[in-house]
Design a protein around this motif. Sequence first.
Motif, PDB file in Angstrom:
ATOM      1  N   ASP A   1      -8.097   3.806   5.317  1.00 44.80           N
ATOM      2  CA  ASP A   1      -7.325   4.892   4.723  1.00 44.80           C
ATOM      3  C   ASP A   1      -6.200   5.251   5.673  1.00 44.80           C
ATOM      4  OD1 ASP A   1      -8.864   5.198   2.406  1.00 44.80           O
ATOM      5  OD2 ASP A   1     -10.317   6.475   3.443  1.00 44.80           O
TER       6      ASP A   1
ATOM      7  N   ASP B   1       0.316  11.824   0.872  1.00 44.02           N
ATOM      8  CA  ASP B   1      -0.630  10.981   0.130  1.00 44.02           C
ATOM      9  C   ASP B   1      -1.474  10.155   1.088  1.00 44.02           C
ATOM     10  OD1 ASP B   1       0.425  11.905  -2.224  1.00 44.02           O
ATOM     11  OD2 ASP B   1       1.377  10.011  -2.810  1.00 44.02           O
ATOM     12  N   GLU B   2      -2.732   9.934   0.701  1.00 47.26           N
ATOM     13  CA  GLU B   2      -3.583   8.974   1.407  1.00 47.26           C
ATOM     14  C   GLU B   2      -3.662   7.727   0.555  1.00 47.26           C
ATOM     15  OE1 GLU B   2      -7.361   9.935   2.990  1.00 47.26           O
ATOM     16  OE2 GLU B   2      -6.620  11.692   4.064  1.00 47.26           O
ATOM     17  N   VAL B   3      -3.434   6.567   1.182  1.00 41.15           N
ATOM     18  CA  VAL B   3      -3.498   5.303   0.460  1.00 41.15           C
ATOM     19  C   VAL B   3      -4.499   4.381   1.149  1.00 41.15           C
ATOM     20  CG1 VAL B   3      -1.134   5.465  -0.416  1.00 41.15           C
ATOM     21  CG2 VAL B   3      -1.543   4.330   1.752  1.00 41.15           C
ATOM     22  N   LYS B   4      -4.959   3.404   0.407  1.00 44.55           N
ATOM     23  CA  LYS B   4      -5.918   2.436   0.943  1.00 44.55           C
ATOM     24  C   LYS B   4      -5.180   1.157   1.315  1.00 44.55           C
ATOM     25  CE  LYS B   4      -9.927   4.373  -1.168  1.00 44.55           C
ATOM     26  NZ  LYS B   4     -10.192   5.294  -0.109  1.00 44.55           N
TER      27      LYS B   4
ATOM     28  N   ALA C   1       4.031   5.811  -2.758  1.00 48.59           N
ATOM     29  CA  ALA C   1       3.303   6.959  -2.202  1.00 48.59           C
ATOM     30  C   ALA C   1       4.313   8.034  -1.804  1.00 48.59           C
ATOM     31  CB  ALA C   1       2.483   6.528  -0.993  1.00 48.59           C
TER      32      ALA C   1
ATOM     33  N   ALA D   1       0.832  -1.210   0.000  1.00 50.03           N
ATOM     34  CA  ALA D   1       0.000   0.000   0.000  1.00 50.03           C
ATOM     35  C   ALA D   1       0.865   1.258   0.000  1.00 50.03           C
ATOM     36  CB  ALA D   1      -0.933   0.002   1.206  1.00 50.03           C
TER      37      ALA D   1
END
Length: 186
Positions: free
Chosen positions: A171, A159-162, A155, A151
């Motif tokens: 998140d 950044d927002e990642v899942k 990035a 994940a």
Amino acid sequence: MSKAFTKETDDDDEDLSLPPLPAGGKNYITPEGYARLKDELLDLIDNERPKIVEVVHWAASNGDRSENGDYHYGKKRLREIDRRIRFLTKRLEIAEISDPAVHHGNDQVFFGATVTYADASGALQTVTILGIDEADSALRQVSWISPIARALLKARVGDEVKLATPAGIRDIEVLEVQYPAPPTVL
């Protein structure tokens, strides 16, 4: 049936404590991790194995091997050492050394990064992304094939990642990315 004529299978080569590499994947490892595995291999070959061979030879010279505990334990330990030597040799042959210091000062997540992230509740976590053969979860190190590493890779800070977890998708936000400093040249 006598055990003297049974063949041990080569299926014992795999060390069950480590996950297998993904199909077609590379065995990424840091230079430090590679050095540790190589040192372990050389220690097994140069020190531990010869000591056990000497013990087995001494025990075998004592006569009746059927009730000789030193002989049986020594032979078992010798098989374990040989299995580990085969495993380390195979892993080192396919190792892809990747020095994380080349990314020093970068804010994007690559192999070898130490990443601090926050989940939706604001809880902070810090992990270092390393190779399968060198990651130690007790030290907050994760393998590059782990879900959290997958994940986070690529990035950037902010950044927002899942992140897919057994409890569902979460998140997370990347707060900080650090790499070791490159060695100074004198």
